[in-house]
Scaffold this active site. Structure first.
Site, PDB file in Angstrom:
ATOM      1  N   LYS A  92       2.791  12.980  -4.570  1.00  0.00           N
ATOM      2  CA  LYS A  92       3.622  14.029  -5.417  1.00  0.00           C
ATOM      3  C   LYS A  92       2.945  15.548  -5.441  1.00  0.00           C
ATOM      4  O   LYS A  92       1.822  15.502  -5.815  1.00  0.00           O
ATOM      5  CB  LYS A  92       3.881  13.405  -6.720  1.00  0.00           C
ATOM      6  CG  LYS A  92       4.669  14.334  -7.621  1.00  0.00           C
ATOM      7  CD  LYS A  92       5.882  13.912  -8.222  1.00  0.00           C
ATOM      8  CE  LYS A  92       6.915  14.982  -8.612  1.00  0.00           C
ATOM      9  NZ  LYS A  92       7.537  15.680  -7.698  1.00  0.00           N
ATOM     10  N   GLN A 113      -4.173  18.210  -6.777  1.00  0.00           N
ATOM     11  CA  GLN A 113      -3.320  17.622  -7.198  1.00  0.00           C
ATOM     12  C   GLN A 113      -3.522  16.140  -7.596  1.00  0.00           C
ATOM     13  O   GLN A 113      -3.025  15.472  -8.493  1.00  0.00           O
ATOM     14  CB  GLN A 113      -1.954  17.625  -6.440  1.00  0.00           C
ATOM     15  CG  GLN A 113      -0.543  17.540  -6.804  1.00  0.00           C
ATOM     16  CD  GLN A 113       0.129  18.482  -7.630  1.00  0.00           C
ATOM     17  OE1 GLN A 113      -0.183  19.618  -7.273  1.00  0.00           O
ATOM     18  NE2 GLN A 113       0.630  18.076  -8.514  1.00  0.00           N
ATOM     19  N   LYS A 128       0.893  18.014  -1.307  1.00  0.00           N
ATOM     20  CA  LYS A 128       1.252  19.466  -1.411  1.00  0.00           C
ATOM     21  C   LYS A 128       1.795  19.917  -0.041  1.00  0.00           C
ATOM     22  O   LYS A 128       1.745  19.447   1.031  1.00  0.00           O
ATOM     23  CB  LYS A 128       0.033  20.323  -1.845  1.00  0.00           C
ATOM     24  CG  LYS A 128       0.653  21.428  -2.518  1.00  0.00           C
ATOM     25  CD  LYS A 128       0.789  21.519  -3.915  1.00  0.00           C
ATOM     26  CE  LYS A 128       1.408  22.625  -4.563  1.00  0.00           C
ATOM     27  NZ  LYS A 128       1.392  22.758  -6.198  1.00  0.00           N
ATOM     28  N   GLY A 167       8.887  22.323  -6.535  1.00  0.00           N
ATOM     29  CA  GLY A 167       8.598  23.630  -6.382  1.00  0.00           C
ATOM     30  C   GLY A 167       7.001  24.074  -6.593  1.00  0.00           C
ATOM     31  O   GLY A 167       6.240  23.171  -6.890  1.00  0.00           O
ATOM     32  N   ASP A 168       6.868  25.062  -6.166  1.00  0.00           N
ATOM     33  CA  ASP A 168       5.552  26.048  -6.662  1.00  0.00           C
ATOM     34  C   ASP A 168       5.942  27.412  -6.340  1.00  0.00           C
ATOM     35  O   ASP A 168       7.155  27.835  -6.474  1.00  0.00           O
ATOM     36  CB  ASP A 168       4.430  25.414  -5.624  1.00  0.00           C
ATOM     37  CG  ASP A 168       3.075  25.714  -5.973  1.00  0.00           C
ATOM     38  OD1 ASP A 168       2.423  25.360  -7.219  1.00  0.00           O
ATOM     39  OD2 ASP A 168       2.545  26.783  -5.484  1.00  0.00           O
ATOM     40  N   ASN A 242       7.594  31.368 -12.873  1.00  0.00           N
ATOM     41  CA  ASN A 242       8.147  30.028 -13.846  1.00  0.00           C
ATOM     42  C   ASN A 242       7.042  29.994 -14.864  1.00  0.00           C
ATOM     43  O   ASN A 242       7.343  29.637 -16.027  1.00  0.00           O
ATOM     44  CB  ASN A 242       8.369  29.022 -12.805  1.00  0.00           C
ATOM     45  CG  ASN A 242       8.419  27.811 -13.614  1.00  0.00           C
ATOM     46  OD1 ASN A 242       7.763  27.024 -13.875  1.00  0.00           O
ATOM     47  ND2 ASN A 242       9.734  27.558 -13.877  1.00  0.00           N
ATOM     48  N   SER A 385       8.155  16.282 -14.047  1.00  0.00           N
ATOM     49  CA  SER A 385       8.623  15.675 -12.692  1.00  0.00           C
ATOM     50  C   SER A 385       8.877  14.371 -12.775  1.00  0.00           C
ATOM     51  O   SER A 385       9.647  13.883 -12.363  1.00  0.00           O
ATOM     52  CB  SER A 385       7.906  16.263 -11.594  1.00  0.00           C
ATOM     53  OG  SER A 385       8.222  17.566 -11.342  1.00  0.00           O
TER      54      SER A 385
HETATM   55  P1  NDP Z   1       6.520  31.808  -9.048  1.00  0.00           P
HETATM   56  O1  NDP Z   1       6.863  32.191  -7.745  1.00  0.00           O
HETATM   57  O2  NDP Z   1       7.552  31.471 -10.120  1.00  0.00           O
HETATM   58  O3  NDP Z   1       5.896  33.041  -9.729  1.00  0.00           O
HETATM   59  C1  NDP Z   1       4.248  33.216  -9.040  1.00  0.00           C
HETATM   60  C2  NDP Z   1       3.959  34.808  -9.815  1.00  0.00           C
HETATM   61  O4  NDP Z   1       2.918  34.896  -9.443  1.00  0.00           O
HETATM   62  C3  NDP Z   1       4.824  35.849  -9.493  1.00  0.00           C
HETATM   63  O5  NDP Z   1       4.877  36.543 -10.675  1.00  0.00           O
HETATM   64  C4  NDP Z   1       4.276  36.501  -8.350  1.00  0.00           C
HETATM   65  O6  NDP Z   1       4.415  37.766  -8.290  1.00  0.00           O
HETATM   66  C5  NDP Z   1       2.826  36.273  -8.849  1.00  0.00           C
HETATM   67  N1  NDP Z   1       1.966  35.928  -7.383  1.00  0.00           N
HETATM   68  C6  NDP Z   1       2.238  35.299  -6.493  1.00  0.00           C
HETATM   69  N2  NDP Z   1       1.126  35.658  -5.780  1.00  0.00           N
HETATM   70  C7  NDP Z   1       0.290  36.592  -6.161  1.00  0.00           C
HETATM   71  C8  NDP Z   1      -0.858  37.207  -5.656  1.00  0.00           C
HETATM   72  N3  NDP Z   1      -1.160  36.882  -4.572  1.00  0.00           N
HETATM   73  N4  NDP Z   1      -1.100  38.191  -6.313  1.00  0.00           N
HETATM   74  C9  NDP Z   1      -0.670  38.624  -7.647  1.00  0.00           C
HETATM   75  N5  NDP Z   1       0.362  37.925  -7.865  1.00  0.00           N
HETATM   76  C10 NDP Z   1       0.814  36.980  -7.327  1.00  0.00           C
HETATM   77  O7  NDP Z   1       5.401  30.456  -9.197  1.00  0.00           O
HETATM   78  P2  NDP Z   1       4.922  29.605 -10.383  1.00  0.00           P
HETATM   79  O8  NDP Z   1       5.095  30.454 -11.699  1.00  0.00           O
HETATM   80  O9  NDP Z   1       5.793  28.452 -10.150  1.00  0.00           O
HETATM   81  O10 NDP Z   1       3.266  29.261 -10.126  1.00  0.00           O
HETATM   82  C11 NDP Z   1       2.296  30.044 -10.598  1.00  0.00           C
HETATM   83  C12 NDP Z   1       1.083  29.409 -10.566  1.00  0.00           C
HETATM   84  O11 NDP Z   1       1.221  28.204 -11.302  1.00  0.00           O
HETATM   85  C13 NDP Z   1       0.590  28.947  -9.093  1.00  0.00           C
HETATM   86  O12 NDP Z   1      -1.022  28.901  -9.049  1.00  0.00           O
HETATM   87  C14 NDP Z   1       1.276  27.304  -9.036  1.00  0.00           C
HETATM   88  O13 NDP Z   1       0.505  26.652  -8.122  1.00  0.00           O
HETATM   89  C15 NDP Z   1       0.867  26.958 -10.347  1.00  0.00           C
HETATM   90  N6  NDP Z   1       1.446  25.903 -10.732  1.00  0.00           N
HETATM   91  C16 NDP Z   1       2.981  25.825 -10.849  1.00  0.00           C
HETATM   92  C17 NDP Z   1       3.742  24.650 -11.405  1.00  0.00           C
HETATM   93  C18 NDP Z   1       5.095  24.755 -11.590  1.00  0.00           C
HETATM   94  O14 NDP Z   1       5.679  23.711 -12.240  1.00  0.00           O
HETATM   95  N7  NDP Z   1       5.934  25.817 -11.223  1.00  0.00           N
HETATM   96  C19 NDP Z   1       3.048  23.512 -11.972  1.00  0.00           C
HETATM   97  C20 NDP Z   1       1.532  23.677 -11.755  1.00  0.00           C
HETATM   98  C21 NDP Z   1       0.986  24.548 -11.266  1.00  0.00           C
HETATM   99  P3  NDP Z   1       5.930  38.485  -7.408  1.00  0.00           P
HETATM  100  O15 NDP Z   1       6.872  38.333  -8.267  1.00  0.00           O
HETATM  101  O16 NDP Z   1       5.398  39.703  -7.110  1.00  0.00           O
HETATM  102  O17 NDP Z   1       5.832  37.541  -6.330  1.00  0.00           O
END
Ligand code: NDP
Length: 453
Positions: A92, A113, A128, A167-168, A242, A385
């Site tokens: 997962k 993970q 992943k 998602g991620d 997110n 999830s």
């Molecule tokens: P989203 O795609 O919803 O948002 C990502 C955010 O981070 C956006 O604001 C994006 O900016 C910014 N971002 C992405 N890459 C970069 C970068 N290289 N430099 C600066 N800013 C960046 O992703 P999530 O919120 O889902 O995920 C964020 C983090 O949380 C990740 O590390 C993910 O692995 C982790 N995570 C997520 C989970 C989930 O349920 N969604 C669960 C556990 C962990 P822009 O809008 O400009 O692209």
């Protein structure tokens, strides 16, 4: 062999066998080093070759994803799914669509993970996946055709009792919808093979909010353990996706003030607190840049990345009580950690996966700040999830409050497990060690039970 030399030998093997996979090596280094006290006490892990096995995925798929853009041209991307460890349950872990995705990134995320999923107390293994596809600037139809092409290969590797992606970064409700539609079209089966689904077709209430809410619940546990209350605290948050959005939402609900958010192009600082509804409209609904947020909120100050101090993330220059790095890996380095410390920050709580460099963690932990490691702090997403999978399997539908209450309890359990383990191994409050050892021990013991496979 001493635990230290066993760990160094396996890390050297990881380095030799994974050239160019810097993030994976970083993740392996963090986990393995913190296991020393356990390996010292329990020779069975070395006798059963657990470290050698746990750093190698059970299976890694790399595949071609060809799709047709709106101009009728063929576009081709890489697709990945790493099925890292199934000792305690089906694989997962999320799918990430971002131009920076490569095998090393997917392996680092999959490796983390394993331990995160174990720590939730639920029966889920680690995996992943993703692609170097960039959804930014693509039309809805292009995103749909890409998702369909991606699933046309992925479907043969996944299943509700085998591997359940979510998602991620770059994969939200829209992408999960297109992926799920194609899975159903190919297999003819309506099953809980993906999580993060829409509410009309098997999704769970509170899944969207889960990672951000869970991250704040985890921070609350750390603060309360140390006699503090999150109410009234000034918080900085990076990211605006997110995780960041629902971290900010929960902070405001609990009476804290979240004064920043950021995206890949710049950051917002707003003294009175970020307006969550405007943020949602700009990023989640409109998929726009934060410059649009600044237009809608005239008292918000926008700073583009090109004006950040050299080698720094300007979000961490804003004075705060608690920092929530919630965007991406390695977005908080040692210099950032020093700035946080100088400005009186009490806690760094990781919402993103591996947002702090190893040097930053070392600095934070040795300078009296509290630290909530990602594996524990952001486990709320995968936990809910799993609650979505339970609802799918039993054909039940729980209310928002029911799911949120379960999430709150799970985050408390994760904190208690990590904290109690840190005490057991003589480092009270070192939640990196506590989370890693507790997550590892359950998986490693299961691997021993299941034999040399
Ligand atoms: P989203 O795609 O919803 O948002 C990502 C955010 O981070 C956006 O604001 C994006 O900016 C910014 N971002 C992405 N890459 C970069 C970068 N290289 N430099 C600066 N800013 C960046 O992703 P999530 O919120 O889902 O995920 C964020 C983090 O949380 C990740 O590390 C993910 O692995 C982790 N995570 C997520 C989970 C989930 O349920 N969604 C669960 C556990 C962990 P822009 O809008 O400009 O692209």
């Amino acid at each position: 062999m001493s635990a230290a030399s066993y760990i160094e030998r396996v890390l050297a093997e990881v380095k030799d066998s994974s050239p160019g996979q810097d993030e994976f090596y970083q993740a392996a280094e963090e986990v393995l080093h913190s296991l020393a006290p356990l390996l010292e006490k329990e020779p069975k892990y070395e006798e059963n070759g657990i470290l050698e096995r746990i750093v190698i995925p059970e299976r890694s798929m790399i595949f071609r994803v060809s799709w047709i853009d709106d101009a009728g041209k063929v576009q081709t991307n890489f697709g990945y799914r790493v099925q890292f460890n199934s000792a305690i349950g089906p694989y997962k872990g999320g799918l990430r669509f971002h131009p920076s995705v490569n095998l090393g990134i997917v392996k680092f995320l999959g490796f983390e993970q394993i331990f995160k999923n174990s720590l939730t107390g639920l029966s889920i293994g680690g995996g992943k996946g993703g692609s170097n596809f960039n959804p930014k600037g693509k039309s809805n139809n292009e995103v749909m055709r890409f998702c369909q092409a991606f699933m046309t290969e992925l479907y043969r590797h996944i299943g509700e009792t085998k591997d359940i992606p979510a998602g991620d970064i770059g994969v939200g409700g829209r992408e999960i919808g297109y992926l799920y539609g194609q899975f159903k079209k190919i297999t003819g089966s309506f099953e809980g093979v993906l999580t993060g689904k829409g509410l009309n077709w098997g999704g769970s209430l509170a899944r969207t909010e889960a990672t951000g809410f869970g991250s704040v619940y985890f921070a609350q546990n750390i603060l309360e353990k140390n006699g503090m209350d999150i109410k009234g605290m000034r918080c900085t948050v990076s990211g605006s996706g997110n995780v960041a959005t629902y971290t900010i939402k929960k902070l405001q609900e609990l009476g804290a003030v979240a004064v920043t958010c950021s995206d890949s192009r710049g950051m917002i600082y707003q003294e009175k607190g970020i307006d969550v509804e405007t943020l949602r409209q700009v990023k989640e609904v409109g998929r726009q840049s934060l410059t649009e947020y600044a237009k809608l909120q005239p008292d918000a100050v926008y700073t583009p990345v090109k004006e950040y101090p050299e080698g720094r993330n300007a979000v961490w220059d804003i004075p705060c009580d608690v920092a929530f790095p919630s965007a991406t890996q390695n977005e908080l380095n040692e210099a950032d950690a020093k700035a946080l410390h100088q400005n009186g920050c009490k806690l760094v709580n990781e919402g993103a996966n591996m947002p702090s460099t190893l040097e930053a963690i070392e600095y934070i932990q040795s300078n009296g700040m509290f630290f909530g490691p990602a594996k524990a702090a952001n486990a709320g997403g995968v936990a809910v999830s799993q609650l979505e999978m339970s609802q799918n399997a039993s054909m039940e539908r729980w209310s928002f409050v029911e799911v949120d209450t379960k999430l709150f309890g799970i985050m408390k359990n994760i904190f208690n497990t990590a904290y109690d383990t840190s005490v057991e191994f003589g480092h009270p409050g070192d939640l990196v060690m506590g989370a890693n050892i507790a997550g590892f021990r359950k998986v490693a013991d299961s691997m021993i039970d299941e034999g040399a496979i």
